[in-house]
Every structure is written in structure tokens, then in C-alpha cells.
Design a protein around this motif. Sequence first.
Motif, PDB file in Angstrom:
ATOM      1  N   PHE A 229       0.841  -1.185   0.000  1.00  0.00           N
ATOM      2  CA  PHE A 229       0.000   0.000   0.000  1.00  0.00           C
ATOM      3  C   PHE A 229       0.877   1.235   0.000  1.00  0.00           C
ATOM      4  O   PHE A 229       1.914   1.256   0.666  1.00  0.00           O
ATOM      5  CB  PHE A 229      -0.896   0.015   1.248  1.00  0.00           C
ATOM      6  N   LEU A 230       0.455   2.263  -0.713  1.00  0.00           N
ATOM      7  CA  LEU A 230       1.190   3.524  -0.714  1.00  0.00           C
ATOM      8  C   LEU A 230       0.734   4.309   0.502  1.00  0.00           C
ATOM      9  O   LEU A 230      -0.417   4.729   0.589  1.00  0.00           O
ATOM     10  CB  LEU A 230       0.923   4.308  -2.005  1.00  0.00           C
TER      11      LEU A 230
ATOM     12  N   ASP B   2       7.329  10.753   4.471  1.00  0.00           N
ATOM     13  CA  ASP B   2       6.854   9.455   4.948  1.00  0.00           C
ATOM     14  C   ASP B   2       6.127   8.683   3.852  1.00  0.00           C
ATOM     15  O   ASP B   2       5.446   7.708   4.108  1.00  0.00           O
ATOM     16  CB  ASP B   2       5.986   9.595   6.197  1.00  0.00           C
ATOM     17  N   LEU B   3       6.310   9.110   2.609  1.00  0.00           N
ATOM     18  CA  LEU B   3       5.725   8.412   1.466  1.00  0.00           C
ATOM     19  C   LEU B   3       6.472   7.107   1.255  1.00  0.00           C
ATOM     20  O   LEU B   3       7.692   7.099   1.125  1.00  0.00           O
ATOM     21  CB  LEU B   3       5.848   9.301   0.223  1.00  0.00           C
ATOM     22  N   GLU B   4       5.756   5.970   1.284  1.00  0.00           N
ATOM     23  CA  GLU B   4       6.423   4.675   1.153  1.00  0.00           C
ATOM     24  C   GLU B   4       5.431   3.610   0.735  1.00  0.00           C
ATOM     25  O   GLU B   4       4.245   3.709   1.005  1.00  0.00           O
ATOM     26  CB  GLU B   4       7.061   4.255   2.468  1.00  0.00           C
TER      27      GLU B   4
END
Length: 70
Positions: free
Chosen positions: A49-50, A60-62
Amino acid sequence: MARHEVEVATELRKGKAATEMMVSVSAPKTRLTRLRLRWHGTFPAGCRFLGDQWERSYGDLEWRAWRASD
């Protein structure tokens, strides 16, 4: 009490790798502050999940595995 007009629609589409669900929200006369989606079911093993905060990416985009606290 004023009536708020909010419309939520879903549409299944064939994606490159799998079927995708598109979610559309329309609220021309009211200000939306949140949208919560729930579904019953399971995700395949290894599904990612993005993860990030709403409408931004401050570091914190991962891509990550499912966490129960999400």
C-alpha cells in the motif's frame, strides 16, 4: 438542519496487472473534511500500500505492507 449533498461512487476497471476500483467523491455544496472507506475481505500475501498523509508527501511516502493500525 441543512441537507448536505455528498455523492460517493465506485467503479471497477481492468488495470494493467489486476482489476482496480476507482472511488469518486462529489460534494459541490459542502466542505469535505474526511472520507473513510471500509471493506470486508482480505488482501493477497505480499500486497503493498502507498502510505502517506492526505494530499502531501513530506518524507513518509512509502510502499509498505498492511498494518492493523492503518
